[in-house]
Design an enzyme around this catalytic site. Structure first.
Site, PDB file in Angstrom:
ATOM      1  N   ASN A  30       0.859  -1.195   0.000  1.00 51.60           N
ATOM      2  CA  ASN A  30       0.000   0.000   0.000  1.00 51.60           C
ATOM      3  C   ASN A  30       0.890   1.237   0.000  1.00 51.60           C
ATOM      4  O   ASN A  30       2.098   1.151   0.250  1.00 51.60           O
ATOM      5  CB  ASN A  30      -0.961  -0.011   1.198  1.00 51.60           C
ATOM      6  CG  ASN A  30      -0.235  -0.169   2.515  1.00 51.60           C
ATOM      7  OD1 ASN A  30       0.572   0.670   2.895  1.00 51.60           O
ATOM      8  ND2 ASN A  30      -0.490  -1.277   3.213  1.00 51.60           N
ATOM      9  N   VAL A  39      -0.435 -10.815   0.324  1.00 46.14           N
ATOM     10  CA  VAL A  39       0.967 -10.952  -0.079  1.00 46.14           C
ATOM     11  C   VAL A  39       1.874 -10.168   0.884  1.00 46.14           C
ATOM     12  O   VAL A  39       2.931 -10.658   1.317  1.00 46.14           O
ATOM     13  CB  VAL A  39       1.151 -10.425  -1.518  1.00 46.14           C
ATOM     14  CG1 VAL A  39       2.617 -10.323  -1.887  1.00 46.14           C
ATOM     15  CG2 VAL A  39       0.410 -11.317  -2.507  1.00 46.14           C
ATOM     16  N   ASP A  40       1.462  -8.946   1.200  1.00 42.55           N
ATOM     17  CA  ASP A  40       2.253  -8.055   2.051  1.00 42.55           C
ATOM     18  C   ASP A  40       2.508  -8.709   3.420  1.00 42.55           C
ATOM     19  O   ASP A  40       3.652  -8.744   3.920  1.00 42.55           O
ATOM     20  CB  ASP A  40       1.452  -6.749   2.211  1.00 42.55           C
ATOM     21  CG  ASP A  40       2.309  -5.541   2.509  1.00 42.55           C
ATOM     22  OD1 ASP A  40       3.534  -5.691   2.627  1.00 42.55           O
ATOM     23  OD2 ASP A  40       1.734  -4.443   2.636  1.00 42.55           O
ATOM     24  N   GLY A 127      -6.732  -8.746  -4.725  1.00 34.69           N
ATOM     25  CA  GLY A 127      -7.197  -9.263  -3.431  1.00 34.69           C
ATOM     26  C   GLY A 127      -7.940  -8.164  -2.693  1.00 34.69           C
ATOM     27  O   GLY A 127      -9.043  -7.777  -3.087  1.00 34.69           O
TER      28      GLY A 127
END
Ligand code: AR6
Length: 183
Positions: A30, A39-40, A127
């Site tokens: 972000n 994923v992050d 997502g």
């Protein structure tokens, strides 16, 4: 599924981006580079706190949507993490398409600047950011294929899709992108 574009290979696999031993992997970040889920979350969990420390130190101002920044990859098998910020889907009238293409292009440019021969992408924005999967797949593959044709590197770009639904969408989009370029 895989395709050859000039001297480069473009491949689609199902799997977990954090397990890829490519020179770089791309994070679906972000614009605050603040960490999050998906994923992050997986990248920061797997790589350890060093990735967030480096991110905050080098990029305290964050990263605009459509752009990307690079850090080391901590305990992950890759050498670098390229943190790319895709757009949040609203209605398709807020430059979502150009911002998504730009996030892929900037990641490829940064990989080139870091001399990466191989790069793995997740499906950015599809997502938590709710970009429609089929549309996002087409933009992703069209952008990457055009970049590889023009620049001839990285030698390998791998899309790591998390489930069969995403894999099928990317496989259909790759077939379409390859046939567009035969015309
Ligand atoms: N490996 C590969 N793909 C994955 C993995 C994984 N380990 N985990 C999820 N996916 P998302 P976004 C898929 O939400 O839409 C975060 O909170 C997932 O199924 O990770 O760009 C950030 O901090 C989906 O298809 O990224 C941002 O705030 C795709 O990866 C925001 O979410 C992307 O899902 C970014 O949202």
């Amino acid at each position: 599924m895989q395709a050859t574009i000039g001297a480069c290979k473009l491949e689609l696999v199902t799997g977990d981006i954090t397990r890829q031993a490519t020179d770089a992997i791309v994070n679906a970040a972000n614009s605050w580079l603040a960490g999050g889920g998906g994923v992050d979350g997986a990248i920061h969990r797997g790589g350890g706190p060093g990735i967030m420390e480096e991110t905050q130190r080098r990029y305290p101002q964050g990263c605009p949507t459509g752009d990307a920044v690079v850090t080391g990859a901590g305990k992950l098998p890759a050498r670098y993490v390229i943190h790319a910020v895709g757009p949040i889907w609203k209605d398709g009238q807020n430059q979502e398409e150009s911002l998504l293409a730009s996030a892929y292009r900037r990641s490829l440019e940064i990989a080139g600047a870091q001399q990466c021969a191989s790069l793995a992408f997740p499906s950015l924005s599809t997502g938590a950011y709710a970009y429609p999967l089929q549309q996002a797949a087409h933009i992703a593959l069209h952008t990457v294929a055009a970049y590889l044709r023009l620049h001839g590197q990285p030698q390998l770009v791998r899309f790591v899709l998390f489930d069969d639904r995403a894999y099928e969408a990317y496989a259909d989009a790759l077939t379409a992108v390859l046939s567009e370029n035969r015309c």
